[in-house]
Design a protein around this motif. Structure first.
Motif, short mmCIF file in Angstrom:
data_model
loop_
_atom_site.label_atom_id
_atom_site.label_comp_id
_atom_site.label_asym_id
_atom_site.label_seq_id
_atom_site.Cartn_x
_atom_site.Cartn_y
_atom_site.Cartn_z
N LEU A 1 3.21 7.39 9.51
CA LEU A 1 3.71 7.27 10.88
C LEU A 1 5.23 7.22 10.94
O LEU A 1 5.84 7.80 11.84
N LEU B 1 -1.11 4.58 8.93
CA LEU B 1 -2.42 4.35 9.52
C LEU B 1 -3.40 5.10 8.63
O LEU B 1 -3.47 6.33 8.68
N GLY C 1 0.54 -3.65 14.63
CA GLY C 1 0.51 -3.58 13.17
C GLY C 1 -0.81 -3.96 12.53
O GLY C 1 -0.99 -3.81 11.32
N VAL D 1 1.53 -6.78 10.28
CA VAL D 1 0.92 -5.91 9.27
C VAL D 1 0.38 -6.77 8.13
O VAL D 1 1.15 -7.44 7.45
N MET E 1 8.39 0.22 15.82
CA MET E 1 7.11 -0.29 16.33
C MET E 1 7.29 -0.99 17.67
O MET E 1 6.50 -0.79 18.60
N ASP F 1 -3.79 -2.74 12.25
CA ASP F 1 -4.58 -1.75 11.50
C ASP F 1 -3.70 -0.87 10.63
O ASP F 1 -4.12 0.19 10.18
N LYS F 2 -2.48 -1.31 10.34
CA LYS F 2 -1.52 -0.51 9.58
C LYS F 2 -1.33 -1.07 8.17
O LYS F 2 -1.68 -2.22 7.87
N THR F 3 -0.74 -0.23 7.32
CA THR F 3 -0.33 -0.62 5.98
C THR F 3 1.15 -0.34 5.84
O THR F 3 1.63 0.72 6.24
N LEU G 1 5.36 3.23 7.17
CA LEU G 1 4.24 2.64 7.89
C LEU G 1 3.12 3.66 7.93
O LEU G 1 3.35 4.83 8.29
#
Length: 294
Positions: A186, A181, A212, A236, A205, A214-216, A179
């Motif tokens: 992260l 940011l 999620g 996500v 999480m 703003d996450k990839t 994961l």
């Protein structure tokens, strides 16, 4: 192998959890093509049977790097627990290969909700309860203006993963999920099945209240419908894979407005869906080299 950046504190309503650990690698003797014997490491796969309020639900084949997070994420992604506070405790005991989940008030309609199973593709075979498939249209992901990725960020993310220490480098035979940011890693976890690895990240999480939007999400495994669906349940909207995409994975991501990147390694990738979430910064085509016979 598991890695987590300095995690925020668990939520105040987090369940009590053990911290069960076991060896992740086992040494064995092999003979190579030259007839020479040597010692190598292989992943220590083991079964983990999940019991919810003393009822057996499923057995997962896992490496066992963070089994409590795996169970927590599995419960979340199967939509068997709607709120973290519904879970009182998770106890993992490797001596008997079991995870005992105790809820505060039981799970409503458990028989109905677990009655129809879909055995999914992949290492170790994942299981998705049928009603999870029916909840897809209710998922809401941030729009493309709020959740997007630059090509430079994608390249930076891939650089981080290329340098990440891993069990795969030592022994192979595992999948990794991570994961991000931006380019900040992260959470990273490896397991024998990619579905276990994504469930473990989902558990991390949920435990820490990490959003999620703003996450990839990154995975070494192929993007099947199961992987896309679980990432969507985690909120996500952008997924990157070192592998490819199946038709159902592609169709589901298109339906949900997600961005899928596959065949991603070094500075190469294919963007399969979600072009509106991607800020392209195209590489310069290299001129073809002509070889002239002399």
């Amino acid at each position: 192998m598991a890695f987590a950046a300095s995690s925020p504190d668990p939520r105040h309503d987090a369940p009590r959890m053990t911290a069960a650990r076991d060896t992740l690698l086992r040494e064995i003797e092999v003979m190579d093509e030259y007839g020479e014997r040597r010692t190598i490491s292989i992943p220590a796969e083991r079964p983990l049977t999940i019991f919810v309020d003393k009822r057996e639900l499923v057995t997962l084949m896992t490496l066992g790097a963070s089994p409590e997070l795996l169970v927590l994420g599995w419960l979340r992604n199967q939509r068997l627990a709607q709120d973290l506070a519904d879970i009182e405790s998770i106890t993992v005991d490797w001596d008997v290969g079991a995870a005992a989940v105790r809820t505060r008030a039981g799970i409503p309609d458990l028989d109905t909700r677990t009655g129809r199973r879909v055995v999914t593709t992949g290492c170790g075979q994942g299981t998705v309860f049928g009603d999870v498939m029916d909840q897809v249209d209710a998922l809401q992901l941030p729009d493309s203006r709020a959740a997007r990725i630059r090509q430079g960020t994608l390249n930076g993310l891939l650089d981080v993963m290329r340098q990440q220490d891993s069990i795969h480098r030592k022994a192979g035979s595992v999948h990794g999920c991570a994961l991000f940011l931006g380019t900040q890693l992260l959470m990273f976890i490896e397991d024998v099945g990619r579905h276990n690895a994504i469930d473990t990240i989902a558990g991390w999480m949920w435990l820490h209240g990490v959003d999620g939007g703003d996450k990839t999400f990154y995975t070494t495994g192929r993007l099947t419908s199961e992987m896309v669906m679980k990432a969507a349940h985690m909120g996500v909207p952008i997924i990157v894979s070192r592998n490819g995409v199946t038709q159902m994975g592609h169709d589901l991501a298109t339906r949900l407005g997600m961005a899928l990147f596959g065949r991603a390694a070094n500075r190469h990738f294919l963007c399969y869906t979600g072009f509106d979430r991607f800020d392209s910064e195209p590489e310069v085509h290299r001129a073809a080299v002509r070889v002239v016979a002399g």
